[in-house]
Design a protein around this motif. Structure first.
Motif, short mmCIF file in Angstrom:
data_model
loop_
_atom_site.label_atom_id
_atom_site.label_comp_id
_atom_site.label_asym_id
_atom_site.label_seq_id
_atom_site.Cartn_x
_atom_site.Cartn_y
_atom_site.Cartn_z
N VAL A 24 0.66 -0.98 0.05
CA VAL A 24 -0.06 -0.11 0.01
C VAL A 24 1.48 1.42 -0.10
O VAL A 24 1.71 1.52 0.74
CB VAL A 24 -1.05 0.02 1.15
CG1 VAL A 24 -1.84 1.26 1.20
CG2 VAL A 24 -1.40 -1.58 1.22
N GLU B 83 1.16 3.86 0.60
CA GLU B 83 0.33 5.43 1.62
C GLU B 83 1.46 5.46 3.02
O GLU B 83 1.12 3.80 3.45
CB GLU B 83 -1.20 4.61 1.79
CG GLU B 83 -1.93 5.34 3.27
CD GLU B 83 -1.82 7.27 3.25
OE1 GLU B 83 -1.59 7.97 3.44
OE2 GLU B 83 -2.32 7.69 1.67
N GLU B 84 1.25 6.80 3.20
CA GLU B 84 2.15 6.46 5.11
C GLU B 84 1.15 6.93 5.62
O GLU B 84 2.45 6.23 6.97
CB GLU B 84 3.33 8.13 4.01
CG GLU B 84 4.13 8.39 3.46
CD GLU B 84 4.84 9.40 3.53
OE1 GLU B 84 5.09 10.56 4.84
OE2 GLU B 84 4.77 10.44 2.03
N ASP C 283 0.33 -5.85 8.18
CA ASP C 283 1.62 -5.12 7.74
C ASP C 283 2.60 -6.18 7.54
O ASP C 283 3.73 -5.78 6.97
CB ASP C 283 2.46 -4.22 9.19
CG ASP C 283 1.37 -2.85 10.02
OD1 ASP C 283 0.65 -2.58 8.84
OD2 ASP C 283 1.25 -2.00 10.71
N ALA D 49 -3.64 3.53 5.27
CA ALA D 49 -3.43 2.08 5.10
C ALA D 49 -3.78 1.12 5.24
O ALA D 49 -4.28 -0.17 4.51
CB ALA D 49 -1.54 2.20 4.88
N HIS E 262 3.14 -1.22 4.00
CA HIS E 262 2.78 0.15 3.60
C HIS E 262 3.85 1.13 3.66
O HIS E 262 4.98 0.67 4.28
CB HIS E 262 0.95 1.19 4.50
CG HIS E 262 1.97 0.86 5.81
ND1 HIS E 262 1.41 0.26 6.19
CD2 HIS E 262 2.28 1.79 6.94
CE1 HIS E 262 1.58 0.86 7.94
NE2 HIS E 262 2.48 1.61 7.93
#
Length: 289
Positions: A189, A191-192, A238, A197, A243
């Protein structure tokens, strides 16, 4: 630009098969996307969600590109007869030599009627492919556990693991030795924000926590009931869908190469996959140059 090629002893167009490829549901892959991904340096496009052998989109993907390898990830042995898969392989191989890899797998007991003895079903399917003249180096297996992984090693070009971690990649490399193709899929992903995320990841990845083969495999790598109960803990989400920034995502993907993968099939979660892969391309190239 082409990402540094993996040196595969399987015999598939080694000079074309780069370190990174792209996994997408087959109905979302267009000829225009394949052409751009080839230009960006990706070495393969993996057609997901059980593309049937009679899907009418194969030729357009090849015809609008020059060298990128296209593989199925995977044809479902319960849904597509081996003869149809063999006919597909021979047709595409004759028109686009060295550019098609037939990925096959046994699917999931939760979704396939008549799902019994999947290992035996795979063996029988490979026997039929042998009889139909599909070469060992033109096919690969979706493999997670050691029994099917050994089958992939002994009777195909190698393995296309799905929803696996770099630790799993390392174990398969140890089982395979240096020569067998190992091309895991990895969701990411771009996305920070961690919460955003994980929301994106759960929309697409938590579904797999309802499928026994993936859950059983993740248990082998230290995830427990708390992690694996739908919709999954942050820890497991995760792990199966990293991400972050492009640099962080490139690190997560390169971890599979460090663990022994020849090639990583990148699945972008959230938004249009082509712009995300466009963004990632220079970061991946920097790590394989």
């Amino acid at each position: 630009m082409r990402f540094a090629p993996a040196l595969l002893a399987a015999g598939m167009a080694n000079e074309q098969f780069g370190k990174f490829g792209v996994w997408q549901p087959h109905l979302l892959v267009t000829p225009e996307a394949v052409r751009e991904l080839e230009e960006l340096g990706y070495g393969a496009v993996w057609l997901g969600t059980s593309p049937p052998a009679d899907w009418d989109g194969y030729d357009a993907l090849f015809a609008d590109s020059q060298s990128i390898i296209i593989g199925t990830s995977i044809v479902n042995v319960w849904a597509t007869p081996a003869k149809a898969s063999a006919d597909l392989f021979h047709r595409l191989e004759s028109k686009y030599p060295g550019r098609f890899l037939l990925g096959i797998g046994a699917g999931h007991r939760e979704h396939n009627d008549g799902y019994t003895k999947p290992y035996d079903a795979l063996v029988n399917y490979l026997d039929e492919l042998d009889e139909a003249g599909v070469p060992t180096n033109g096919r690969a297996l979706a493999a997670l556990g050691p029994k099917v992984a050994k089958l992939a090693r002994d009777r195909t070009a190698g393995a296309l693991p799905y929803l696996a971690t770099p630790a799993h990649t390392a174990d398969l490399r140890a089982l395979f030795g240096p020569d067998t193709l190992l091309a895991p899929e990895q969701k990411v992903v771009l996305e920070e924000d961690p919460q955003q995320a994980r929301t994106i990841a759960r929309e697409r990845a938590a579904f797999y926590l309802n499928l026994a083969n993936y859950v059983n495999n993740l248990r082998r790598y230290g995830f427990d009931d708390q992690d694996l109960t739908y919709p999954g803990s942050d820890r497991v989400i995760d792990a199966i869908a990293p991400h972050g920034t492009p640099d962080q995502i490139a690190d997560a993907l390169t971890a599979h190469l460090t663990a022994g993968a020849d090639h990583v099939a990148i699945q972008i979660l959230g938004g249009d996959y082509v712009p995300a892969l466009r963004t990632l391309a220079p970061y991946l190239a920097a790590r394989t140059s």
